[in-house]
Design a protein around this motif. Structure first.
Motif, PDB file in Angstrom:
ATOM      1  N   ILE A   1       0.846  -1.184   0.000  1.00  0.00           N
ATOM      2  CA  ILE A   1       0.000   0.000   0.000  1.00  0.00           C
ATOM      3  C   ILE A   1       0.890   1.246   0.000  1.00  0.00           C
ATOM      4  O   ILE A   1       1.783   1.382   0.837  1.00  0.00           O
ATOM      5  CB  ILE A   1      -0.940   0.026   1.224  1.00  0.00           C
ATOM      6  N   LEU A   2       0.628   2.141  -0.955  1.00  0.00           N
ATOM      7  CA  LEU A   2       1.411   3.352  -1.110  1.00  0.00           C
ATOM      8  C   LEU A   2       0.549   4.589  -0.876  1.00  0.00           C
ATOM      9  O   LEU A   2      -0.669   4.551  -1.066  1.00  0.00           O
ATOM     10  CB  LEU A   2       2.010   3.447  -2.524  1.00  0.00           C
ATOM     11  N   SER A   3       1.198   5.661  -0.471  1.00  0.00           N
ATOM     12  CA  SER A   3       0.552   6.968  -0.407  1.00  0.00           C
ATOM     13  C   SER A   3       1.559   7.986  -0.917  1.00  0.00           C
ATOM     14  O   SER A   3       2.709   8.027  -0.447  1.00  0.00           O
ATOM     15  CB  SER A   3       0.138   7.303   1.030  1.00  0.00           C
TER      16      SER A   3
ATOM     17  N   VAL B   1       3.136   3.910  11.144  1.00  0.00           N
ATOM     18  CA  VAL B   1       2.203   4.896  11.697  1.00  0.00           C
ATOM     19  C   VAL B   1       2.941   6.137  12.203  1.00  0.00           C
ATOM     20  O   VAL B   1       2.824   7.220  11.628  1.00  0.00           O
ATOM     21  CB  VAL B   1       1.357   4.281  12.831  1.00  0.00           C
ATOM     22  N   ASN B   2       3.715   5.988  13.288  1.00  0.00           N
ATOM     23  CA  ASN B   2       4.362   7.160  13.902  1.00  0.00           C
ATOM     24  C   ASN B   2       5.881   7.145  13.758  1.00  0.00           C
ATOM     25  O   ASN B   2       6.564   7.944  14.390  1.00  0.00           O
ATOM     26  CB  ASN B   2       3.970   7.255  15.378  1.00  0.00           C
TER      27      ASN B   2
ATOM     28  N   ALA C   1      10.059   4.550   1.669  1.00  0.00           N
ATOM     29  CA  ALA C   1       9.111   4.288   2.765  1.00  0.00           C
ATOM     30  C   ALA C   1       8.659   5.593   3.419  1.00  0.00           C
ATOM     31  O   ALA C   1       9.366   6.599   3.417  1.00  0.00           O
ATOM     32  CB  ALA C   1       9.752   3.389   3.811  1.00  0.00           C
ATOM     33  N   SER C   2       7.453   5.556   3.987  1.00  0.00           N
ATOM     34  CA  SER C   2       6.941   6.701   4.732  1.00  0.00           C
ATOM     35  C   SER C   2       5.971   6.192   5.795  1.00  0.00           C
ATOM     36  O   SER C   2       5.857   4.988   6.024  1.00  0.00           O
ATOM     37  CB  SER C   2       6.257   7.699   3.794  1.00  0.00           C
ATOM     38  N   SER C   3       5.287   7.128   6.460  1.00  0.00           N
ATOM     39  CA  SER C   3       4.372   6.761   7.546  1.00  0.00           C
ATOM     40  C   SER C   3       3.198   7.727   7.581  1.00  0.00           C
ATOM     41  O   SER C   3       3.211   8.787   6.945  1.00  0.00           O
ATOM     42  CB  SER C   3       5.097   6.797   8.892  1.00  0.00           C
ATOM     43  N   LEU C   4       2.174   7.365   8.362  1.00  0.00           N
ATOM     44  CA  LEU C   4       1.034   8.260   8.525  1.00  0.00           C
ATOM     45  C   LEU C   4       1.466   9.593   9.110  1.00  0.00           C
ATOM     46  O   LEU C   4       0.990  10.651   8.686  1.00  0.00           O
ATOM     47  CB  LEU C   4      -0.027   7.606   9.433  1.00  0.00           C
TER      48      LEU C   4
ATOM     49  N   LEU D   1       4.403  11.145   8.894  1.00  0.00           N
ATOM     50  CA  LEU D   1       5.121  11.956   7.910  1.00  0.00           C
ATOM     51  C   LEU D   1       4.188  12.497   6.833  1.00  0.00           C
ATOM     52  O   LEU D   1       4.375  13.614   6.337  1.00  0.00           O
ATOM     53  CB  LEU D   1       6.227  11.125   7.262  1.00  0.00           C
ATOM     54  N   LEU D   2       3.176  11.723   6.480  1.00  0.00           N
ATOM     55  CA  LEU D   2       2.299  12.118   5.376  1.00  0.00           C
ATOM     56  C   LEU D   2       1.153  13.029   5.796  1.00  0.00           C
ATOM     57  O   LEU D   2       0.626  13.789   4.984  1.00  0.00           O
ATOM     58  CB  LEU D   2       1.738  10.869   4.688  1.00  0.00           C
TER      59      LEU D   2
END
Length: 243
Positions: free
Chosen positions: A102-104, A134-135, A145-148, A150-151
């Motif tokens: 899953i990407l955002s 998440v955090n 990669a990223s997280s909720l 950061l986004l």
């Protein structure tokens, strides 16, 4: 859904699979860990996650009503549940990178590992492992990669995020129970990352080639249009989308 919360475990999938073998598991049981020492992704890769900052959990589902030849629809349902959950949490540009990352905004934030238990040619159960960033804010050596956090810019409550995901899983497993395969496939294909866009792929032999993702087969293979408008199908071990 009953939830077992653990401080640390080697793998929530492995823990839940053992419970299923011992007969101590019911439909919808969730195993959640603050930290996994040997978290796993697709094809034996490692899922690395900082302790208590992300969601690493597994869900057991009774999927005995799903024919073996439609097993990929389990992956479709879980991917769509994650898509809907993350959209509701305010993430932008959420897409499914085949088969079930899953990407955002082109960054990977979640991975799914599904391990089916097949007995007498029937899928008796499915252990669904989900890792969601998440955090966490530091992803050393993982530039994609990223997280909720950061986004969205907001620290998230892990329990609340988990509840949103579990609710969506319930919704999409109803699609499966109702044998709404056409709708599931249409929704999944509509959210495929880089669908109908010129892309570069790497074959199992390490060769690069260009093509367009156009959809998936009934068995879940990725359909890619290559030279001369020829459409070829690939299993997930046979091709990698380079991005």
């Amino acid at each position: 859904m009953r939830i077992i919360k653990l401080d640390a475990i080697d793998s929530t999938n492995a823990y839940l699979k053992k419970l299923s073998v011992d007969g101590h598991v019911e439909d919808g049981l969730v195993v959640l860990a603050k930290f996994q020492t040997h978290g796993r992704g697709q094809m034996g890769t490692i899922w690395s996650s900082q302790e208590a900052k992300n969601l690493t959990f597994s869900v057991f589902k009774d999927v005995s009503f799903i024919p073996v030849n439609r097993h990929f629809y389990i992956s479709i349902a879980v991917s769509l549940a994650m898509y809907e959950a993350l959209n509701s949490l305010g993430l932008k540009g959420v897409k499914v990178k085949w088969p079930n990352d899953i990407l955002s905004d082109n960054k990977k934030i979640a991975g799914i590992l599904i391990e089916n238990v097949i007995k007498m040619n029937v899928i008796s159960g499915s252990v669904i492992g989900i890792g969601l960033n998440v955090n966490q804010t530091d992803f050393k050596d993982l530039p994609s990669a990223s997280s909720l956090l950061l986004l969205t810019g907001y620290v998230q409550n892990l329990d609340e995020v988990l509840d949103v995901i579990l609710r969506q899983l319930t919704v999409y497993f109803e699609y499966l129970k109702n044998e709404d395969y056409h709708n599931l496939k249409s929704k999944y294909v509509a959210q495929l990352f880089r669908k109908n866009k010129p892309s570069t792929f790497k074959s199992a032999e390490g060769l690069l080639f260009s093509g367009y993702i156009v959809g998936i087969s009934e068995g879940g293979q990725l359909l890619i249009k290559v030279e001369d408008d020829v459409i070829k199908s690939f299993d997930f071990k046979e091709v990698v989308l380079m991005y």
